[in-house]
Write a protein that holds these residues in place. Structure first.
Motif, short mmCIF file in Angstrom:
data_model
loop_
_atom_site.label_atom_id
_atom_site.label_comp_id
_atom_site.label_asym_id
_atom_site.label_seq_id
_atom_site.Cartn_x
_atom_site.Cartn_y
_atom_site.Cartn_z
N ALA A 23 0.86 -1.14 -0.04
CA ALA A 23 0.10 0.11 0.06
C ALA A 23 0.77 1.30 -0.02
N THR A 24 0.65 2.07 -0.95
CA THR A 24 1.57 3.30 -1.25
C THR A 24 0.68 4.29 -0.91
N ASN A 25 1.06 5.26 -0.09
CA ASN A 25 0.48 6.52 0.18
C ASN A 25 -0.16 7.38 -0.87
N GLY A 26 -1.25 7.55 -1.28
CA GLY A 26 -1.56 8.54 -2.55
C GLY A 26 -1.65 7.88 -3.83
N GLU A 27 -1.09 6.69 -3.94
CA GLU A 27 -1.22 6.02 -5.13
C GLU A 27 -2.21 5.00 -5.13
N ASN A 28 -2.18 4.06 -4.49
CA ASN A 28 -3.25 2.96 -4.19
C ASN A 28 -4.01 2.84 -2.85
N CYS A 29 -3.94 3.95 -2.12
CA CYS A 29 -4.48 3.82 -0.81
C CYS A 29 -3.87 5.05 -0.19
N LEU A 30 -4.76 5.38 1.10
CA LEU A 30 -4.40 6.57 1.88
C LEU A 30 -3.94 6.00 2.92
N LEU A 31 -2.63 6.32 3.64
CA LEU A 31 -2.04 5.79 4.89
C LEU A 31 -2.19 6.81 5.94
N TYR A 32 -2.18 6.55 6.97
CA TYR A 32 -1.99 7.35 8.29
C TYR A 32 -1.43 6.57 9.51
N ARG A 33 -0.76 7.40 10.53
CA ARG A 33 -0.28 6.75 11.46
C ARG A 33 -1.32 6.17 12.31
N TYR A 34 -1.37 4.88 12.95
CA TYR A 34 -2.56 4.31 13.65
C TYR A 34 -3.08 5.03 14.86
N GLU A 35 -2.16 5.94 15.53
CA GLU A 35 -2.67 6.50 16.60
C GLU A 35 -3.13 8.19 16.17
N ASP A 36 -3.15 8.52 14.89
CA ASP A 36 -3.42 9.55 14.49
C ASP A 36 -4.88 9.68 13.72
N TYR A 37 -5.82 9.55 14.69
CA TYR A 37 -7.21 9.30 14.35
C TYR A 37 -7.85 10.57 13.49
N GLU A 38 -7.35 11.58 13.74
CA GLU A 38 -7.63 12.81 13.09
C GLU A 38 -7.53 12.88 11.26
N VAL A 39 -6.40 12.08 11.33
CA VAL A 39 -5.76 12.11 9.91
C VAL A 39 -6.71 10.95 9.33
N LEU A 40 -6.79 9.90 9.91
CA LEU A 40 -7.68 8.86 9.71
C LEU A 40 -9.09 9.36 9.05
N ALA A 41 -9.75 10.30 10.01
CA ALA A 41 -10.83 11.09 9.54
C ALA A 41 -10.77 11.90 8.32
N GLN A 42 -9.79 12.65 8.25
CA GLN A 42 -9.53 13.46 7.12
C GLN A 42 -9.32 12.74 5.90
N ASN A 43 -8.91 11.48 6.24
CA ASN A 43 -8.86 10.65 4.81
C ASN A 43 -9.86 9.83 4.21
N ILE A 44 -10.93 9.61 5.19
CA ILE A 44 -12.35 9.29 5.00
C ILE A 44 -13.04 10.29 4.30
N CYS A 45 -12.89 11.55 4.96
CA CYS A 45 -13.69 12.73 4.28
C CYS A 45 -13.19 12.89 2.85
N ARG A 46 -11.76 12.89 2.61
CA ARG A 46 -11.33 13.16 1.29
C ARG A 46 -12.01 12.12 0.32
N LEU A 47 -11.99 10.74 0.57
CA LEU A 47 -12.54 9.76 -0.31
C LEU A 47 -13.90 10.38 -0.60
#
Length: 113
Positions: A49-73
């Motif tokens: 899985a490569t961030n921005g290429e075939n998936c959006l990756l985030y550091r598991y403890e950074d739930y705010e980035v998780l939420a941002q990535n889901i919103c982006r999708l």
């Protein structure tokens, strides 16, 4: 299995939020059927899985980035299409060696050293 693959291919996003993961089979399945994915950057996930290429990756403890990535999708149809297409093509490519063959080689090296 066919019904699960069909359902997975119809959703806008798959999120793999594990804190500890070797190789997430579910993430691989989602990527294979073209589901846009967000995954935690853990274990062996970055090997396929490569961030921005075939998936959006985030550091598991950074739930705010998780939420941002889901919103982006949900907000960016073009991003969903890009991740979907790239992931599906990459995951369906034949691999030079199967995971079993690779693991067998590694174990042989360890045992014989």
């Amino acid at each position: 299995a066919d019904e699960m693959a069909q359902k997975m291919s119809e959703v806008n996003c798959f999120a793999m939020t594990s804190a500890i993961e070797n190789h997430s089979s579910t993430l691989k399945e989602a990527m294979t059927v073209g589901t846009p994915c967000v995954a935690s950057y853990v274990g062996g996930v970055p090997e396929y899985a490569t961030n921005g290429e075939n998936c959006l990756l985030y550091r598991y403890e950074d739930y705010e980035v998780l939420a941002q990535n889901i919103c982006r999708l949900f907000e960016d149809k073009a991003l969903r299409a890009k991740l979907s297409e790239t992931a599906s093509v990459q995951m369906r490519k034949p691999k030079a060696k199967t995971d079993y063959e690779r693991m067998s080689e590694i174990f042989s090296i360890v045992v014989n050293s």
